[in-house]
Design a protein around this motif. Structure first.
Motif, PDB file in Angstrom:
ATOM      1  N   GLY A   1       1.255  -7.786  10.213  1.00 24.90           N
ATOM      2  CA  GLY A   1       2.058  -6.582  10.348  1.00 24.90           C
ATOM      3  C   GLY A   1       2.439  -6.067   8.980  1.00 24.90           C
ATOM      4  O   GLY A   1       1.966  -6.543   7.953  1.00 24.90           O
ATOM      5  N   THR A   2       3.317  -5.085   8.976  1.00 26.53           N
ATOM      6  CA  THR A   2       3.754  -4.497   7.720  1.00 26.53           C
ATOM      7  C   THR A   2       5.113  -3.842   7.893  1.00 26.53           C
ATOM      8  O   THR A   2       5.432  -3.338   8.973  1.00 26.53           O
ATOM      9  N   THR A   3       5.915  -3.895   6.854  1.00 30.04           N
ATOM     10  CA  THR A   3       7.101  -3.055   6.821  1.00 30.04           C
ATOM     11  C   THR A   3       6.637  -1.654   6.470  1.00 30.04           C
ATOM     12  O   THR A   3       5.514  -1.453   5.979  1.00 30.04           O
ATOM     13  N   LEU A   4       7.483  -0.665   6.690  1.00 28.69           N
ATOM     14  CA  LEU A   4       7.057   0.689   6.391  1.00 28.69           C
ATOM     15  C   LEU A   4       8.249   1.605   6.176  1.00 28.69           C
ATOM     16  O   LEU A   4       9.227   1.559   6.927  1.00 28.69           O
ATOM     17  N   ASP A   5       8.162   2.399   5.130  1.00 30.18           N
ATOM     18  CA  ASP A   5       9.089   3.507   4.916  1.00 30.18           C
ATOM     19  C   ASP A   5       8.282   4.750   4.635  1.00 30.18           C
ATOM     20  O   ASP A   5       7.355   4.729   3.803  1.00 30.18           O
ATOM     21  N   ALA A   6       8.604   5.827   5.324  1.00 35.26           N
ATOM     22  CA  ALA A   6       7.885   7.085   5.156  1.00 35.26           C
ATOM     23  C   ALA A   6       8.877   8.225   5.017  1.00 35.26           C
ATOM     24  O   ALA A   6       9.936   8.235   5.656  1.00 35.26           O
ATOM     25  N   VAL A   7       8.508   9.176   4.176  1.00 36.78           N
ATOM     26  CA  VAL A   7       9.278  10.408   4.013  1.00 36.78           C
ATOM     27  C   VAL A   7       8.322  11.577   4.202  1.00 36.78           C
ATOM     28  O   VAL A   7       7.234  11.615   3.604  1.00 36.78           O
ATOM     29  N   LEU A   8       8.730  12.516   5.042  1.00 35.24           N
ATOM     30  CA  LEU A   8       7.951  13.728   5.286  1.00 35.24           C
ATOM     31  C   LEU A   8       8.856  14.909   4.960  1.00 35.24           C
ATOM     32  O   LEU A   8       9.878  15.117   5.613  1.00 35.24           O
ATOM     33  N   ILE A   9       8.496  15.673   3.923  1.00 34.90           N
ATOM     34  CA  ILE A   9       9.335  16.778   3.467  1.00 34.90           C
ATOM     35  C   ILE A   9       8.779  18.088   3.994  1.00 34.90           C
ATOM     36  O   ILE A   9       7.605  18.412   3.804  1.00 34.90           O
ATOM     37  N   SER A  10       9.647  18.831   4.659  1.00 33.38           N
ATOM     38  CA  SER A  10       9.288  20.147   5.170  1.00 33.38           C
ATOM     39  C   SER A  10      10.454  21.083   4.902  1.00 33.38           C
ATOM     40  O   SER A  10      11.605  20.756   5.203  1.00 33.38           O
ATOM     41  N   ALA A  11      10.161  22.257   4.333  1.00 36.46           N
ATOM     42  CA  ALA A  11      11.212  23.155   3.850  1.00 36.46           C
ATOM     43  C   ALA A  11      12.089  22.363   2.882  1.00 36.46           C
ATOM     44  O   ALA A  11      11.576  21.765   1.953  1.00 36.46           O
TER      45      ALA A  11
ATOM     46  N   SER B   1       0.863  -1.183   0.000  1.00 39.30           N
ATOM     47  CA  SER B   1       0.000   0.000   0.000  1.00 39.30           C
ATOM     48  C   SER B   1       0.895   1.226   0.000  1.00 39.30           C
ATOM     49  O   SER B   1       2.082   1.150   0.342  1.00 39.30           O
ATOM     50  N   TYR B   2       0.335   2.352  -0.372  1.00 35.50           N
ATOM     51  CA  TYR B   2       1.149   3.563  -0.442  1.00 35.50           C
ATOM     52  C   TYR B   2       0.268   4.783  -0.222  1.00 35.50           C
ATOM     53  O   TYR B   2      -0.955   4.729  -0.358  1.00 35.50           O
ATOM     54  N   HIS B   3       0.915   5.874   0.112  1.00 33.01           N
ATOM     55  CA  HIS B   3       0.241   7.167   0.204  1.00 33.01           C
ATOM     56  C   HIS B   3       1.184   8.224  -0.347  1.00 33.01           C
ATOM     57  O   HIS B   3       2.339   8.305   0.066  1.00 33.01           O
ATOM     58  N   LEU B   4       0.689   8.997  -1.301  1.00 31.37           N
ATOM     59  CA  LEU B   4       1.472  10.078  -1.880  1.00 31.37           C
ATOM     60  C   LEU B   4       0.692  11.373  -1.762  1.00 31.37           C
ATOM     61  O   LEU B   4      -0.452  11.452  -2.207  1.00 31.37           O
ATOM     62  N   ASP B   5       1.313  12.378  -1.159  1.00 29.31           N
ATOM     63  CA  ASP B   5       0.676  13.677  -1.001  1.00 29.31           C
ATOM     64  C   ASP B   5       1.755  14.741  -1.146  1.00 29.31           C
ATOM     65  O   ASP B   5       2.432  15.105  -0.179  1.00 29.31           O
ATOM     66  N   SER B   6       1.943  15.223  -2.363  1.00 29.16           N
ATOM     67  CA  SER B   6       2.996  16.206  -2.624  1.00 29.16           C
ATOM     68  C   SER B   6       2.732  17.523  -1.910  1.00 29.16           C
ATOM     69  O   SER B   6       3.660  18.214  -1.498  1.00 29.16           O
ATOM     70  N   GLU B   7       1.462  17.893  -1.770  1.00 32.37           N
ATOM     71  CA  GLU B   7       1.136  19.146  -1.090  1.00 32.37           C
ATOM     72  C   GLU B   7       1.510  19.075   0.385  1.00 32.37           C
ATOM     73  O   GLU B   7       2.093  20.014   0.936  1.00 32.37           O
ATOM     74  N   LEU B   8       1.186  17.972   1.027  1.00 33.53           N
ATOM     75  CA  LEU B   8       1.533  17.790   2.439  1.00 33.53           C
ATOM     76  C   LEU B   8       3.008  17.453   2.609  1.00 33.53           C
ATOM     77  O   LEU B   8       3.598  17.722   3.659  1.00 33.53           O
ATOM     78  N   GLY B   9       3.596  16.838   1.589  1.00 31.03           N
ATOM     79  CA  GLY B   9       4.992  16.413   1.675  1.00 31.03           C
ATOM     80  C   GLY B   9       5.149  15.045   2.303  1.00 31.03           C
ATOM     81  O   GLY B   9       6.223  14.709   2.799  1.00 31.03           O
ATOM     82  N   LEU B  10       4.090  14.233   2.259  1.00 30.80           N
ATOM     83  CA  LEU B  10       4.109  12.924   2.910  1.00 30.80           C
ATOM     84  C   LEU B  10       4.046  11.809   1.869  1.00 30.80           C
ATOM     85  O   LEU B  10       3.154  11.787   1.015  1.00 30.80           O
ATOM     86  N   PHE B  11       4.982  10.876   1.990  1.00 28.14           N
ATOM     87  CA  PHE B  11       5.074   9.757   1.061  1.00 28.14           C
ATOM     88  C   PHE B  11       5.351   8.487   1.878  1.00 28.14           C
ATOM     89  O   PHE B  11       6.310   8.444   2.642  1.00 28.14           O
ATOM     90  N   VAL B  12       4.504   7.469   1.693  1.00 30.16           N
ATOM     91  CA  VAL B  12       4.588   6.257   2.505  1.00 30.16           C
ATOM     92  C   VAL B  12       4.484   5.024   1.616  1.00 30.16           C
ATOM     93  O   VAL B  12       3.650   4.986   0.709  1.00 30.16           O
ATOM     94  N   VAL B  13       5.318   4.028   1.892  1.00 27.69           N
ATOM     95  CA  VAL B  13       5.217   2.726   1.242  1.00 27.69           C
ATOM     96  C   VAL B  13       5.211   1.665   2.333  1.00 27.69           C
ATOM     97  O   VAL B  13       6.065   1.688   3.236  1.00 27.69           O
ATOM     98  N   ALA B  14       4.247   0.748   2.281  1.00 24.79           N
ATOM     99  CA  ALA B  14       4.123  -0.316   3.277  1.00 24.79           C
ATOM    100  C   ALA B  14       3.927  -1.650   2.574  1.00 24.79           C
ATOM    101  O   ALA B  14       3.212  -1.726   1.570  1.00 24.79           O
ATOM    102  N   ASP B  15       4.536  -2.696   3.087  1.00 29.54           N
ATOM    103  CA  ASP B  15       4.433  -4.040   2.515  1.00 29.54           C
ATOM    104  C   ASP B  15       3.945  -4.977   3.610  1.00 29.54           C
ATOM    105  O   ASP B  15       4.680  -5.282   4.547  1.00 29.54           O
ATOM    106  N   GLY B  16       2.694  -5.429   3.482  1.00 27.97           N
ATOM    107  CA  GLY B  16       2.062  -6.201   4.548  1.00 27.97           C
ATOM    108  C   GLY B  16       2.529  -7.638   4.637  1.00 27.97           C
ATOM    109  O   GLY B  16       3.071  -8.207   3.696  1.00 27.97           O
TER     110      GLY B  16
END
Length: 207
Positions: free
Chosen positions: A114-124, A25-40
């Motif tokens: 469970g799930t593995t998870l990598d997340a990136v949160l971009i600010s400035a 599963s994934y979540h991409l939000d360029s406006e918020l700066g949040l990007f997530v990838v999870a592998d269940g």
């Protein structure tokens, strides 16, 4: 001065040549700066529930504390950066708690999901990362790719202790055994990192 960097994101999901379906599963939000990838993990149905739930909860936590990002974007001080990093870690921990609670309701006694998870949160101009499991984050800069996360696996732990070589790990029968995953227990240790971004940088989140 706040950064003028703008992030663009793309996603590709492929089942590969081994399984009939994936649990990514994934979540991409360029406006918020949040990007997530999870592998269940935990069977196709439960693994997919875990990865989707993790992405959803992380988004909810970040959105509900958006003012933390706004403070850092307006004044990117060390204190405000600490607050962003703490927020991302809190979001991942909360996601793990929710996946663990869902596992108790959906799986039989003695079973886990469970799930593995990598997340990136971009600010400035800073990318804050959170990492659990054996998915990976890569930084591509100046035509060079560098893995910035370390796999949470049994073979990687043995490599670190000098008990296995990189070559031996590739064919080890326990090479897919994960030592950390979100939701298997109520809490999990989260690896975090900050990367000051430059124009033209690429971040690759892969499972």
């Amino acid at each position: 001065m706040p950064s003028t960097l703008h992030a663009q994101a793309w996603v590709c999901s492929d089942t590969g040549r081994v399984r009939e379906e994936n649990q990514d599963s994934y979540h991409l939000d360029s406006e918020l700066g949040l990007f997530v990838v999870a592998d269940g993990m935990g069977g196709s149905e439960h693994g997919l529930v875990a990865s989707r739930l993790a992405c959803s909860v992380i988004k909810e936590v970040i959105v509900s504390h958006r003012e933390v990002l706004e403070r850092h974007a307006a004044t990117p001080s060390s204190q405000h950066a600490d607050e962003v990093e703490a927020l991302l870690t809190e979001a991942v921990q909360h996601a793990g708690h929710e996946v663990n609670r869902a596992a108790g309701a959906l799986t039989s006694e003695g079973r886990h999901m469970g799930t593995t998870l990598d997340a990136v949160l971009i600010s400035a101009d800073v990318a804050f990362t959170a990492h659990v499991g054996d998915s990976r984050i890569w930084l591509l800069r100046d035509k060079e790719a560098r893995q910035i996360t370390e796999d949470h696996t049994l073979v990687q732990e043995r490599i670190r202790r000098g008990l296995l070589t990189e070559e031996q790990a590739k064919s080890h029968r326990q090479r897919n055994v994960v030592t950390r995953a979100l939701g298997v227990f109520e809490s999990v240790m989260v690896d975090s990192l900050r990367i000051v971004l430059a124009p033209g940088d690429f971040l690759l989140l892969g499972s």
